[in-house]
Design a protein around this motif. Structure first.
Motif, PDB file in Angstrom:
ATOM      1  N   THR A  62     -16.839 -11.878  -9.030  1.00 53.79           N
ATOM      2  CA  THR A  62     -17.277 -12.889  -8.552  1.00 53.79           C
ATOM      3  C   THR A  62     -16.193 -13.588  -7.764  1.00 53.79           C
ATOM      4  O   THR A  62     -16.421 -14.277  -6.594  1.00 53.79           O
ATOM      5  N   GLU A  63     -14.927 -13.590  -8.032  1.00 49.68           N
ATOM      6  CA  GLU A  63     -13.848 -14.060  -7.074  1.00 49.68           C
ATOM      7  C   GLU A  63     -13.775 -13.008  -5.852  1.00 49.68           C
ATOM      8  O   GLU A  63     -13.386 -13.698  -4.927  1.00 49.68           O
ATOM      9  N   THR A  64     -14.060 -12.036  -5.946  1.00 51.48           N
ATOM     10  CA  THR A  64     -13.937 -11.140  -4.767  1.00 51.48           C
ATOM     11  C   THR A  64     -15.242 -11.476  -3.670  1.00 51.48           C
ATOM     12  O   THR A  64     -14.936 -11.691  -2.481  1.00 51.48           O
ATOM     13  N   LEU A  65     -16.438 -11.789  -4.170  1.00 53.62           N
ATOM     14  CA  LEU A  65     -17.515 -12.270  -3.347  1.00 53.62           C
ATOM     15  C   LEU A  65     -17.259 -13.721  -2.726  1.00 53.62           C
ATOM     16  O   LEU A  65     -17.696 -13.764  -1.680  1.00 53.62           O
ATOM     17  N   ALA A  66     -16.477 -14.508  -3.476  1.00 52.12           N
ATOM     18  CA  ALA A  66     -16.048 -15.617  -3.051  1.00 52.12           C
ATOM     19  C   ALA A  66     -15.229 -15.594  -1.747  1.00 52.12           C
ATOM     20  O   ALA A  66     -15.340 -16.484  -0.863  1.00 52.12           O
ATOM     21  N   LEU A  67     -14.288 -14.723  -1.763  1.00 50.74           N
ATOM     22  CA  LEU A  67     -13.477 -14.370  -0.664  1.00 50.74           C
ATOM     23  C   LEU A  67     -14.303 -13.436   0.482  1.00 50.74           C
ATOM     24  O   LEU A  67     -13.645 -13.981   1.909  1.00 50.74           O
ATOM     25  N   GLU A  68     -15.042 -12.755   0.240  1.00 54.35           N
ATOM     26  CA  GLU A  68     -15.825 -11.990   1.242  1.00 54.35           C
ATOM     27  C   GLU A  68     -17.485 -11.880   0.803  1.00 54.35           C
ATOM     28  O   GLU A  68     -17.839 -11.093   0.166  1.00 54.35           O
ATOM     29  N   PRO A  69     -18.067 -13.078   1.189  1.00 57.78           N
ATOM     30  CA  PRO A  69     -19.458 -13.217   1.016  1.00 57.78           C
ATOM     31  C   PRO A  69     -20.438 -12.077   1.512  1.00 57.78           C
ATOM     32  O   PRO A  69     -21.492 -12.085   1.037  1.00 57.78           O
ATOM     33  N   ASN A  70     -19.957 -11.416   2.439  1.00 52.08           N
ATOM     34  CA  ASN A  70     -20.915 -10.260   3.004  1.00 52.08           C
ATOM     35  C   ASN A  70     -20.801  -9.152   2.335  1.00 52.08           C
ATOM     36  O   ASN A  70     -21.551  -7.921   2.608  1.00 52.08           O
ATOM     37  N   LEU A  71     -19.747  -9.077   1.280  1.00 52.96           N
ATOM     38  CA  LEU A  71     -19.771  -7.639   0.759  1.00 52.96           C
ATOM     39  C   LEU A  71     -21.031  -7.427  -0.412  1.00 52.96           C
ATOM     40  O   LEU A  71     -21.798  -8.239  -0.934  1.00 52.96           O
ATOM     41  N   ASN A  72     -21.284  -6.073  -0.278  1.00 56.98           N
ATOM     42  CA  ASN A  72     -22.413  -5.667  -1.433  1.00 56.98           C
ATOM     43  C   ASN A  72     -22.133  -6.408  -2.712  1.00 56.98           C
ATOM     44  O   ASN A  72     -20.929  -6.242  -3.173  1.00 56.98           O
ATOM     45  N   PRO A  73     -23.184  -7.078  -3.291  1.00 53.84           N
ATOM     46  CA  PRO A  73     -22.806  -7.837  -4.502  1.00 53.84           C
ATOM     47  C   PRO A  73     -22.622  -6.771  -5.763  1.00 53.84           C
ATOM     48  O   PRO A  73     -22.130  -7.192  -6.752  1.00 53.84           O
ATOM     49  N   ASN A  74     -22.588  -5.706  -5.492  1.00 55.16           N
ATOM     50  CA  ASN A  74     -22.421  -4.555  -6.714  1.00 55.16           C
ATOM     51  C   ASN A  74     -20.702  -4.350  -6.761  1.00 55.16           C
ATOM     52  O   ASN A  74     -20.416  -3.713  -7.649  1.00 55.16           O
ATOM     53  N   ARG A  97     -17.383  -4.639  -8.143  1.00 60.69           N
ATOM     54  CA  ARG A  97     -16.980  -5.126  -9.611  1.00 60.69           C
ATOM     55  C   ARG A  97     -15.836  -5.838  -9.931  1.00 60.69           C
ATOM     56  O   ARG A  97     -15.888  -6.807 -10.554  1.00 60.69           O
ATOM     57  N   ALA A  98     -14.753  -5.296  -9.105  1.00 62.34           N
ATOM     58  CA  ALA A  98     -13.457  -5.960  -8.961  1.00 62.34           C
ATOM     59  C   ALA A  98     -12.636  -5.713  -7.844  1.00 62.34           C
ATOM     60  O   ALA A  98     -13.266  -4.872  -7.041  1.00 62.34           O
ATOM     61  N   ALA A  99     -11.589  -6.144  -7.772  1.00 63.08           N
ATOM     62  CA  ALA A  99     -10.574  -5.905  -6.508  1.00 63.08           C
ATOM     63  C   ALA A  99      -9.381  -6.399  -6.897  1.00 63.08           C
ATOM     64  O   ALA A  99      -9.220  -7.076  -7.825  1.00 63.08           O
ATOM     65  N   PHE A 100      -8.219  -6.213  -6.052  1.00 59.78           N
ATOM     66  CA  PHE A 100      -7.018  -6.868  -6.030  1.00 59.78           C
ATOM     67  C   PHE A 100      -6.716  -7.283  -4.434  1.00 59.78           C
ATOM     68  O   PHE A 100      -7.159  -6.467  -3.778  1.00 59.78           O
ATOM     69  N   ARG A 101      -5.806  -8.112  -4.426  1.00 57.56           N
ATOM     70  CA  ARG A 101      -5.549  -8.870  -3.092  1.00 57.56           C
ATOM     71  C   ARG A 101      -4.106  -8.372  -2.728  1.00 57.56           C
ATOM     72  O   ARG A 101      -3.361  -8.592  -3.516  1.00 57.56           O
ATOM     73  N   VAL A 102      -3.967  -7.832  -1.495  1.00 56.16           N
ATOM     74  CA  VAL A 102      -2.426  -7.596  -1.133  1.00 56.16           C
ATOM     75  C   VAL A 102      -2.243  -8.541   0.318  1.00 56.16           C
ATOM     76  O   VAL A 102      -2.922  -8.011   1.046  1.00 56.16           O
ATOM     77  N   PRO A 103      -1.962  -9.722  -0.046  1.00 58.11           N
ATOM     78  CA  PRO A 103      -1.811 -10.764   1.258  1.00 58.11           C
ATOM     79  C   PRO A 103      -1.075 -10.488   2.250  1.00 58.11           C
ATOM     80  O   PRO A 103      -1.582 -10.709   3.366  1.00 58.11           O
ATOM     81  N   ARG A 104      -0.272  -9.551   2.310  1.00 56.52           N
ATOM     82  CA  ARG A 104       0.533  -9.300   3.686  1.00 56.52           C
ATOM     83  C   ARG A 104       0.082  -8.155   4.386  1.00 56.52           C
ATOM     84  O   ARG A 104       0.890  -7.759   5.524  1.00 56.52           O
ATOM     85  N   GLU A 105      -0.871  -7.412   4.040  1.00 59.71           N
ATOM     86  CA  GLU A 105      -1.374  -6.349   4.856  1.00 59.71           C
ATOM     87  C   GLU A 105      -2.034  -6.966   5.974  1.00 59.71           C
ATOM     88  O   GLU A 105      -2.593  -8.039   5.930  1.00 59.71           O
ATOM     89  N   SER A 106      -1.693  -6.401   7.105  1.00 60.95           N
ATOM     90  CA  SER A 106      -2.025  -7.324   8.285  1.00 60.95           C
ATOM     91  C   SER A 106      -2.569  -6.023   9.564  1.00 60.95           C
ATOM     92  O   SER A 106      -2.567  -4.820   9.119  1.00 60.95           O
TER      93      SER A 106
END
Length: 455
Positions: free
Chosen positions: A127-139, A141-150
């Motif tokens: 749910t948190e992942t889709l809030a950050l990327e609403p165009n993602l496939n809703p399937n 399941r989970a993710a983690f964020r790496v803020p400084r990848e550029s």
């Protein structure tokens, strides 16, 4: 050493991103540097095709040389990009899990990131992942964020590195292949297609031919290059709004996997594949693979299925039988080999250059840093940067798709690193690389190049 017209402190073999960064570092340290490139233009091997990501090293092998070079390179790029007027899009990355098995690996990958010093990663639910990327496939399941990848420009950066070297006294020889050489205990004599030259030290940064240069100069090599092809699909600029982050898969043992991300030029790309091959020069595009990439992109971002493809391309990475970089100083030979730099070469280039400079000091090279080196300002090519087309007196538009002005194209042909080829001019300006792929501006660009190279 006694200097002559064809004698240098250091010869750098190869003008890919690694060779360009090394030439810059050594020139700023006061060395008389010559860069030898077998192609007609720089960045014509592995460096001409990549995903243009500035990596933090969060997923690099722990305690590896690759990790050290990536992290040092990342820090230096952060420090100097504004001086050079180079883009830096701090968009961050998401590592996405689409299955229970992939989701189970996320804690392990986050722990690896923290062990690598990237301690700002954060877990996300589906749910948190889709809030950050609403165009993602809703399937998802989970993710983690790496803020400084550029995201950065993969060509303006190495152009800036080598241009700074040239402005501060380095020499570039294009169409200059090295065929062999000998070392007399103090000086290298290198045999090239432009005759012989001498150098106190040699750096082998020959990329896809790094093992063969070692064999030609040292009589042996400690690694074998097996080119790894990556194919890409680039979507039109209307698709860029579908992704806010770099979208990464859970990696495998052999590849980082297929990435979906924006580019600094306002497109969206999907790729690369990872296909081992024997051919070191040609990266063929394959229809079936490109369809697979298109489908994979649409699987991750369903709306991509309706978006137009602007271009397709493929590149080769200098993989070897070793997982880590093959960088070593050859005792008693005044030579450093920089080999098997795979997908993180753009990120690690400045750090690799610093590492090589330290190795050369161990072989007797003594730095004498330039007191006030020239710093070039590059033409900004990023979509959201301050572009020449927005400034007065730009002589009008040469390439409307990429908004390249006549003034900036002519400027690229007038500096010490003027391109020799159409591909070189495209990498310097992005002319012909937009939606029409040169259909409208191609002849004008060709004529301009002919005018510039005849001058």
């Amino acid at each position: 050493m006694t200097q002559t017209a064809q004698t240098y402190d250091i010869a750098v073999i190869g003008a890919g991103v690694i060779g360009c960064a090394i030439a810059r570092r050594l020139t700023l340290e006061g060395a008389r540097v010559v860069v030898l490139e077998k192609a007609a233009d720089i960045l014509d091997g592995a460096s001409k095709a990549n995903s243009a990501i500035l990596h933090t090293g969060f997923d690099a092998p722990k305690n590896s040389l690759e990790l050290a070079c990536v992290q040092e390179g990342y820090r230096e790029y952060e420090t100097l990009h504004a001086q050079f007027n180079l883009p830096l899009d701090r968009c961050g990355a998401l590592v996405l899990a689409w299955s229970a098995e992939q989701e189970a690996r996320l804690p392990e990958l986050m722990e690896q990131a923290r062990a690598n010093g990237v301690d700002d990663v954060a877990p996300l639910t589906g749910t948190e992942t889709l809030a950050l990327e609403p165009n993602l496939n809703p399937n998802v399941r989970a993710a983690f964020r790496v803020p400084r990848e550029s995201l950065i420009d993969p060509w303006s950066a190495p152009h800036a590195y080598l241009l700074q070297a040239l402005l501060n006294g380095a020499t570039l020889k294009r169409n200059c292949a090295v065929s062999g050489g000998s070392f007399d205990g103090a000086i290298w004599t290198l045999d090239t297609t432009q005759g012989s030259l001498q150098a106190g030290h040699v750096v082998n940064a020959a990329g896809l031919y790094g093992d063969r240069i070692d064999a030609a100069l040292l009589g042996q090599t400690q690694f074998t290059i097996r080119p790894r092809k990556g194919q890409f699909v680039v979507f039109d600029k209307m698709a860029a709004g579908l992704a806010r982050h770099i979208l990464l898969p859970v990696p495998t043992a052999t590849t980082k996997g297929i990435v979906v991300c924006r580019t600094v030029w306002g497109n969206l790309l999907v790729g690369p594949t990872a296909e081992d091959q024997d051919d070191r020069d040609t990266a063929c595009l394959e229809t079936e693979t490109l369809h697979m990439l298109h489908a994979k992109g649409a699987e991750i971002l369903p709306a991509l299925a309706q978006e137009e493809v602007t271009s397709i391309y493929a590149g080769l990475r200098p993989a070897s039988e070793h997982k880590d970089y093959q960088i070593r100083a050859h005792a008693g030979r005044n030579m450093v080999t920089v080999g098997a730099i795979r997908s993180t070469g753009l990120s690690s280039a400045l750090g690799t250059a610093a590492h090589v400079a330290r190795l050369l000091q161990g072989q007797g090279h003594t730095p004498a840093p330039l007191p006030a080196p020239h710093v070039p300002r590059m033409a900004m090519l990023a979509e959201d940067g301050s572009r020449d087309w927005q400034a007065p007196g730009n002589d009008g538009m040469l390439c409307h798709c990429e908004r390249v002005t006549w003034r900036e194209a002519r400027a690229s042909l007038a500096d010490p690193l003027a391109p020799n080829t159409l591909a070189g001019l495209k990498r310097r300006t992005r002319a012909t690389m937009g939606r029409c792929q040169g259909f409208y501006c191609g002849q004008a660009v060709q004529d301009l190049l002919a005018e510039g190279t005849d001058a």
